[in-house]
Design an enzyme around this catalytic site. Sequence first.
Site, PDB file in Angstrom:
ATOM      1  N   SER A  85       0.917  -0.871   0.321  1.00  0.00           N
ATOM      2  CA  SER A  85       0.174  -0.377  -0.583  1.00  0.00           C
ATOM      3  C   SER A  85       0.852   1.262  -0.103  1.00  0.00           C
ATOM      4  CB  SER A  85      -0.727  -0.216   1.614  1.00  0.00           C
ATOM      5  OG  SER A  85      -0.274  -0.077   2.640  1.00  0.00           O
ATOM      6  N   THR A 125      -8.188   2.887  -4.668  1.00  0.00           N
ATOM      7  CA  THR A 125      -8.158   3.407  -3.652  1.00  0.00           C
ATOM      8  C   THR A 125      -8.672   5.091  -5.128  1.00  0.00           C
ATOM      9  OG1 THR A 125      -6.301   4.887  -3.475  1.00  0.00           O
ATOM     10  CG2 THR A 125      -6.436   3.417  -4.629  1.00  0.00           C
ATOM     11  N   ASP A 126      -8.463   6.127  -4.458  1.00  0.00           N
ATOM     12  CA  ASP A 126      -8.624   7.300  -5.398  1.00  0.00           C
ATOM     13  C   ASP A 126      -7.774   7.292  -6.193  1.00  0.00           C
ATOM     14  OD1 ASP A 126      -7.337   8.315  -3.168  1.00  0.00           O
ATOM     15  OD2 ASP A 126      -8.431  10.187  -2.872  1.00  0.00           O
ATOM     16  N   GLU A 127      -6.578   7.085  -6.360  1.00  0.00           N
ATOM     17  CA  GLU A 127      -5.416   7.329  -6.444  1.00  0.00           C
ATOM     18  C   GLU A 127      -5.080   6.497  -7.653  1.00  0.00           C
ATOM     19  OE1 GLU A 127      -1.375   6.353  -4.331  1.00  0.00           O
ATOM     20  OE2 GLU A 127      -1.656   7.353  -2.684  1.00  0.00           O
ATOM     21  N   TYR A 153       2.580   1.442  -7.383  1.00  0.00           N
ATOM     22  CA  TYR A 153       0.876   1.165  -6.317  1.00  0.00           C
ATOM     23  C   TYR A 153      -0.181   1.263  -7.525  1.00  0.00           C
ATOM     24  CZ  TYR A 153      -2.019   2.115  -3.719  1.00  0.00           C
ATOM     25  OH  TYR A 153      -3.711   1.943  -2.380  1.00  0.00           O
ATOM     26  N   LYS A 157      -3.250  -0.867  -8.386  1.00  0.00           N
ATOM     27  CA  LYS A 157      -4.546  -1.239  -7.749  1.00  0.00           C
ATOM     28  C   LYS A 157      -5.390  -1.043  -8.951  1.00  0.00           C
ATOM     29  CE  LYS A 157      -5.585  -1.060  -4.240  1.00  0.00           C
ATOM     30  NZ  LYS A 157      -6.257  -1.815  -3.196  1.00  0.00           N
ATOM     31  N   ASP A 275      11.494  15.833  -3.135  1.00  0.00           N
ATOM     32  CA  ASP A 275      10.339  15.618  -3.642  1.00  0.00           C
ATOM     33  C   ASP A 275      10.321  13.901  -4.227  1.00  0.00           C
ATOM     34  OD1 ASP A 275       7.383  15.824  -3.506  1.00  0.00           O
ATOM     35  OD2 ASP A 275       7.502  17.552  -5.582  1.00  0.00           O
TER      36      ASP A 275
HETATM   37  P1  NAD Z   1      -1.557  -1.895   4.765  1.00  0.00           P
HETATM   38  O1  NAD Z   1      -0.175  -1.802   4.491  1.00  0.00           O
HETATM   39  O2  NAD Z   1      -1.685  -1.190   6.516  1.00  0.00           O
HETATM   40  O3  NAD Z   1      -2.302  -2.834   5.726  1.00  0.00           O
HETATM   41  C1  NAD Z   1      -2.124  -3.935   3.845  1.00  0.00           C
HETATM   42  C2  NAD Z   1      -1.935  -5.656   4.983  1.00  0.00           C
HETATM   43  O4  NAD Z   1      -2.399  -6.159   3.467  1.00  0.00           O
HETATM   44  C3  NAD Z   1      -1.061  -6.048   5.971  1.00  0.00           C
HETATM   45  O5  NAD Z   1      -1.764  -6.490   7.341  1.00  0.00           O
HETATM   46  C4  NAD Z   1      -0.127  -7.287   4.381  1.00  0.00           C
HETATM   47  O6  NAD Z   1       0.376  -7.058   5.739  1.00  0.00           O
HETATM   48  C5  NAD Z   1      -1.177  -7.250   4.006  1.00  0.00           C
HETATM   49  N1  NAD Z   1      -1.043  -7.990   2.586  1.00  0.00           N
HETATM   50  C6  NAD Z   1       0.140  -7.677   2.021  1.00  0.00           C
HETATM   51  N2  NAD Z   1       0.620  -8.624   1.310  1.00  0.00           N
HETATM   52  C7  NAD Z   1      -0.568  -9.460   0.928  1.00  0.00           C
HETATM   53  C8  NAD Z   1      -0.325 -10.703   0.495  1.00  0.00           C
HETATM   54  N3  NAD Z   1       0.309 -11.173  -0.503  1.00  0.00           N
HETATM   55  N4  NAD Z   1      -1.511 -11.775   1.898  1.00  0.00           N
HETATM   56  C9  NAD Z   1      -1.773 -11.335   2.422  1.00  0.00           C
HETATM   57  N5  NAD Z   1      -2.180 -10.263   2.951  1.00  0.00           N
HETATM   58  C10 NAD Z   1      -0.736  -9.733   2.618  1.00  0.00           C
HETATM   59  O7  NAD Z   1      -2.400  -0.705   4.114  1.00  0.00           O
HETATM   60  P2  NAD Z   1      -3.548  -0.304   4.142  1.00  0.00           P
HETATM   61  O8  NAD Z   1      -3.274   1.302   4.415  1.00  0.00           O
HETATM   62  O9  NAD Z   1      -4.285  -0.904   5.726  1.00  0.00           O
HETATM   63  O10 NAD Z   1      -4.879  -0.621   2.731  1.00  0.00           O
HETATM   64  C11 NAD Z   1      -5.334  -1.422   3.180  1.00  0.00           C
HETATM   65  C12 NAD Z   1      -6.467  -1.340   1.209  1.00  0.00           C
HETATM   66  O11 NAD Z   1      -7.365  -0.037   0.959  1.00  0.00           O
HETATM   67  C13 NAD Z   1      -5.790  -1.592   0.452  1.00  0.00           C
HETATM   68  O12 NAD Z   1      -5.876  -2.681  -0.859  1.00  0.00           O
HETATM   69  C14 NAD Z   1      -5.173  -0.321  -0.643  1.00  0.00           C
HETATM   70  O13 NAD Z   1      -4.744   0.402  -1.770  1.00  0.00           O
HETATM   71  C15 NAD Z   1      -6.367   0.776  -0.045  1.00  0.00           C
HETATM   72  N6  NAD Z   1      -6.595   1.823  -0.029  1.00  0.00           N
HETATM   73  C16 NAD Z   1      -5.855   2.543   1.845  1.00  0.00           C
HETATM   74  C17 NAD Z   1      -6.165   3.573   1.814  1.00  0.00           C
HETATM   75  C18 NAD Z   1      -5.693   4.736   2.255  1.00  0.00           C
HETATM   76  O14 NAD Z   1      -5.356   5.417   2.572  1.00  0.00           O
HETATM   77  N7  NAD Z   1      -5.078   3.856   3.629  1.00  0.00           N
HETATM   78  C19 NAD Z   1      -7.198   4.385   1.230  1.00  0.00           C
HETATM   79  C20 NAD Z   1      -7.519   4.145   0.191  1.00  0.00           C
HETATM   80  C21 NAD Z   1      -7.759   2.425  -0.484  1.00  0.00           C
HETATM   81  O1  TDX Z   2       7.966  12.063   4.442  1.00  0.00           O
HETATM   82  C1  TDX Z   2       6.165  11.761   4.355  1.00  0.00           C
HETATM   83  N1  TDX Z   2       6.518  13.394   3.765  1.00  0.00           N
HETATM   84  C2  TDX Z   2       5.327  13.760   3.011  1.00  0.00           C
HETATM   85  O2  TDX Z   2       5.258  14.850   2.657  1.00  0.00           O
HETATM   86  C3  TDX Z   2       5.445  11.716   3.686  1.00  0.00           C
HETATM   87  C4  TDX Z   2       6.062   9.723   4.102  1.00  0.00           C
HETATM   88  C5  TDX Z   2       4.537  11.560   3.167  1.00  0.00           C
HETATM   89  N2  TDX Z   2       4.632  12.732   2.422  1.00  0.00           N
HETATM   90  C6  TDX Z   2       3.874  13.312   1.522  1.00  0.00           C
HETATM   91  C7  TDX Z   2       3.395  12.331   0.382  1.00  0.00           C
HETATM   92  C8  TDX Z   2       1.891  12.845   0.236  1.00  0.00           C
HETATM   93  O3  TDX Z   2       1.469  14.450  -0.745  1.00  0.00           O
HETATM   94  O4  TDX Z   2       2.251  13.374   2.155  1.00  0.00           O
HETATM   95  C9  TDX Z   2       1.167  12.690   1.407  1.00  0.00           C
HETATM   96  C10 TDX Z   2       0.733  11.772   2.311  1.00  0.00           C
HETATM   97  O5  TDX Z   2       1.363  10.670   1.775  1.00  0.00           O
HETATM   98  P1  TDX Z   2       1.465   8.860   1.844  1.00  0.00           P
HETATM   99  O6  TDX Z   2       1.070   8.670   3.373  1.00  0.00           O
HETATM  100  O7  TDX Z   2       2.087   8.163   1.756  1.00  0.00           O
HETATM  101  O8  TDX Z   2      -0.295   8.633   1.463  1.00  0.00           O
HETATM  102  P2  TDX Z   2      -0.602   8.902   0.022  1.00  0.00           P
HETATM  103  O9  TDX Z   2       1.049   8.613  -1.138  1.00  0.00           O
HETATM  104  O10 TDX Z   2      -1.307  10.018  -0.339  1.00  0.00           O
HETATM  105  O11 TDX Z   2      -1.388   7.305  -0.017  1.00  0.00           O
HETATM  106  C11 TDX Z   2      -1.944   7.214   0.716  1.00  0.00           C
HETATM  107  O12 TDX Z   2      -2.928   7.714   0.801  1.00  0.00           O
HETATM  108  C12 TDX Z   2      -3.923   6.453  -0.526  1.00  0.00           C
HETATM  109  C13 TDX Z   2      -1.966   5.788   0.920  1.00  0.00           C
HETATM  110  O13 TDX Z   2      -0.326   4.643   2.077  1.00  0.00           O
HETATM  111  C14 TDX Z   2      -2.214   4.765  -0.747  1.00  0.00           C
HETATM  112  O14 TDX Z   2      -2.648   3.391  -0.082  1.00  0.00           O
HETATM  113  C15 TDX Z   2      -4.320   4.740  -0.569  1.00  0.00           C
HETATM  114  O15 TDX Z   2      -4.460   4.280  -1.506  1.00  0.00           O
END
Ligand code: NAD
Ligand code: TDX
Length: 340
Positions: A85, A125-127, A153, A157, A275
Site C-alpha cells: 500500500s 483507492t482514489d489514486e 502502486y 490498484k 520530492d
Molecule cells: P496496510 O499496508 O496497512 O495493510 C495491508 C495489509 O495487507 C498488511 O497487513 C499486509 O501484511 C497484508 N498483505 C500484504 N500482502 C499480502 C498478501 N500477499 N497476502 C495477504 N496479505 C497481504 O494498508 P492499508 O492502508 O490498510 O490499506 C488497505 C487497503 O486499502 C489497500 O488495498 C489499499 O490500497 C486501500 N486503500 C488505502 C487507503 C489509505 O489511505 N491507507 C486509502 C484508500 C484505499
Molecule cells: O515523509 C513523508 N513526507 C511527505 O511529504 C511522507 C511519507 C509523505 N509525504 C506526502 C506524500 C503525500 O503527498 O504526504 C502525502 C501523503 O503521503 P502518504 O501517507 O504516503 O499517502 P499517499 O501517498 O497519499 O497514499 C495513501 O492514500 C491513498 C495510502 O498510502 C495509499 O495506500 C492510498 O491508496
Amino acid sequence: MKILVTGAAGFIGSNFVYFMLEKHPDYQIVGLDLLTYAGNLKTLKTAMEHPNFTFTKGDIADRDYIFHLFETEKFDIVVNFAAESHVDRSILDPGVFLRTNIIGTQILMDACREYGIERYHQVSTDEVYGDLPLDRPDLFFTEETPLHTSSPYSAAKASADLLVLAYHRTFGLPVSITRCSNNYGPYHFPEKLIPLIISRALADESLPVYGTGENVRDWLYVKDHCEAIDLVIHKGKVGEVYNVGGHNERTNLEVVKAVLHELGKPESLITYVGDRKGHDMRYAIDPTKISNELGWEPTIKFDDGIKMTVQWYLDNREWWEDIINGDYQNYYQTMYSNRS
Ligand code: NAD
Ligand code: TDX
C-alpha cells in the site's frame, strides 16, 4: 453470514474487523494476512479473544492455499484489503505490488468463482484516477473519471479494478468496488504521513515534507471508510464502483501543522526534502453517488479526527514504538537519506 477479510492485520483491514464485530455480532469473521512488514498480529489481539473471529496467516497470491481455505470455510462475502500500500515503496521495488495487488486479486476472484460467494468486494483507492491540478478547486474525481495512474502502486490498484470489473462482465461474479481517499486513524503504519509525523515529532526529530508541502490529500477518518464498505457490501449494486471521501482537503503542510499543534511541538521541526517521483498534486473525491444511493455521509470532522488520532498514538506508544525500533530503522535510512 461468514466474511473473509484479507489484509486484516493492516491499518484499514484491522479497523474493519473491529467495526464488523461490533456492528454485526452474529457474523463470523475470518481475518487473513500474510503478516508482511505492514501486518501486525498485535493489532488483532482483542479480536482474537472474540468468539466470532478467527485468524489465518497466508498469501492471497498463493492459489493452493486460497483454494483450500475457500473449500473449507465457504465464505458468503470476501472483502479484499490485502495489498502492498505504500507509494514510496512501489517506486523502489514495483514487483511485489504487481504480484499481491493484481495476481492476488485474480486468485481470490478465481476462488470465489470456484466455490461461490454472494459478494466479492475490492477495496480500491482514489489514486487510480491520477491527480487534479491545484488551480482547479472545482474539479473532483467521480466514478466516471478515467483511470490515469502515476505510481506503480496506483497502476497495480487500477489493474486490479479493471480485472474485478472484467470478472463481473465476463463471468457474472457479483463484485463491487470502493475507491476511497486517504484514511487516517488508529493502527496506521508509521511509514505514512500522519503517523510518521506524530512518532517523529514526539521524539523531536525532523519532519520530512516532500517538495513544497502544497500537495493536497482528501482525508477520511478510517471508521467512516469502514461504514461505507459495510453499506456497499450489503446494499450497493453489484458491478458498481462507489467513490468514498468526505470533502476534507488539506495540503500536506496544513496536516503536519495540525499534528504539531495537537502535540504542542514547534513548526521548526519541519524539513523540506526532495520530492516523491511522479508525486500526485491533488486528490479530491466527489462522494455524491454513495451519498444519494446508499445514504452514506462521513461522521468525523478532520479537526476532531486528528485529535482522536494523536490521542490514540499517545495512548498506544508500545504499538508503534515496537515497529519503529525494528526493521523500520533501515527503511527510514534507505528512503530518507540522500533525499535533499
Ligand atoms: P496496510 O499496508 O496497512 O495493510 C495491508 C495489509 O495487507 C498488511 O497487513 C499486509 O501484511 C497484508 N498483505 C500484504 N500482502 C499480502 C498478501 N500477499 N497476502 C495477504 N496479505 C497481504 O494498508 P492499508 O492502508 O490498510 O490499506 C488497505 C487497503 O486499502 C489497500 O488495498 C489499499 O490500497 C486501500 N486503500 C488505502 C487507503 C489509505 O489511505 N491507507 C486509502 C484508500 C484505499
Ligand atoms: O515523509 C513523508 N513526507 C511527505 O511529504 C511522507 C511519507 C509523505 N509525504 C506526502 C506524500 C503525500 O503527498 O504526504 C502525502 C501523503 O503521503 P502518504 O501517507 O504516503 O499517502 P499517499 O501517498 O497519499 O497514499 C495513501 O492514500 C491513498 C495510502 O498510502 C495509499 O495506500 C492510498 O491508496
